[in-house]
Scaffold this active site. Structure first.
Site, PDB file in Angstrom:
ATOM      1  N   HIS A 108       0.840  -1.211   0.000  1.00 44.85           N
ATOM      2  CA  HIS A 108       0.000   0.000   0.000  1.00 44.85           C
ATOM      3  C   HIS A 108       0.863   1.244   0.000  1.00 44.85           C
ATOM      4  O   HIS A 108       2.056   1.188   0.301  1.00 44.85           O
ATOM      5  CB  HIS A 108      -0.970   0.033   1.194  1.00 44.85           C
ATOM      6  N   GLU A 130       7.825   0.978   4.987  1.00 45.72           N
ATOM      7  CA  GLU A 130       7.346  -0.085   5.880  1.00 45.72           C
ATOM      8  C   GLU A 130       7.562  -1.418   5.168  1.00 45.72           C
ATOM      9  O   GLU A 130       7.316  -1.528   3.962  1.00 45.72           O
ATOM     10  CB  GLU A 130       5.848   0.115   6.167  1.00 45.72           C
TER      11      GLU A 130
END
Lengths: 134, 134
Positions: free
Chosen positions: A7, A130
């Protein structure tokens, strides 16, 4: 090592307005808001055919994105999340290459219930990265 | 309206270093640099299983990303590109919704040889948005 882009996270001050922009103006499929108290965010998922955009609003005083939103009141792209198969192996490879892992270096359980780590943006072209064990 | 996330663009001052970070540290498949004079960038494609990261370095004095890189010498996420089926229909819908299309509002041929438009970041949660006719 890295696999799919899981994402892109966009931090905003007004989640309802951001969700409306994606749902109504951009015509995307947008989920209902979900408060995740232990991560200090309320999140809406924009579901694209190949990946997701996560719209994040700070939740609570200790929200990890409160400072970012204070500095970027109109919102901004907060981080990119790449999937890895084995997060501990990825961490060890990255540390050996000199990259800085944020926090204590131990994976935490992220917003999707999977182990995650964050990498220092100065080591990744100014982008907070991340890693999520897929 | 929007479909796939075509790419995330990261603007950097040193493309060779950024490409090495993705190739060696993150273990991704990275293309050779390609100078695109008419767009004022040199680009490297990071090919992920579901989308691309484009690493951009300013090329020439009139580069459209020169100001961004001057302000963000360590690099930074520059824009997100969403695919649309019909860029003129998308533009007209967006303008009717009050969104600002950058430039003269006419699609240009982008770095992939397809028509593109850019949308004002203030109308999209602080994120510069490119639309590309897929």
């Amino acid at each position: 090592m890295i696999g799919r882009l899981n994402h892109v996270a966009i931090a905003v001050a007004d989640l309802a307005a951001a969700a409306a922009t994606y749902r109504n103006t951009l015509g995307a499929k947008v989920s209902e808001p979900e408060a995740i108290a232990e991560h200090g965010v309320t999140v809406v998922f924009v579901e694209l055919p190949n990946t997701k955009i996560e719209l994040l609003e700070p939740l609570g005083e200790a929200s990890p994105i409160a400072g970012f939103v204070a500095k970027n009141p109109a919102g901004g792209i907060h981080h990119l999340c790449y999937e890895v198969e084995d997060i501990l192996a990825a961490r060890d490879t990255l540390k050996a290459a000199g990259a800085r892992v944020l926090g204590d270096g131990e994976p935490k359980i992220g917003a999707h219930g999977k182990p995650v780590l964050f990498l220092h943006p100065k080591d990744f072209n100014g982008a907070l990265v991340e890693l999520e064990q897929a």
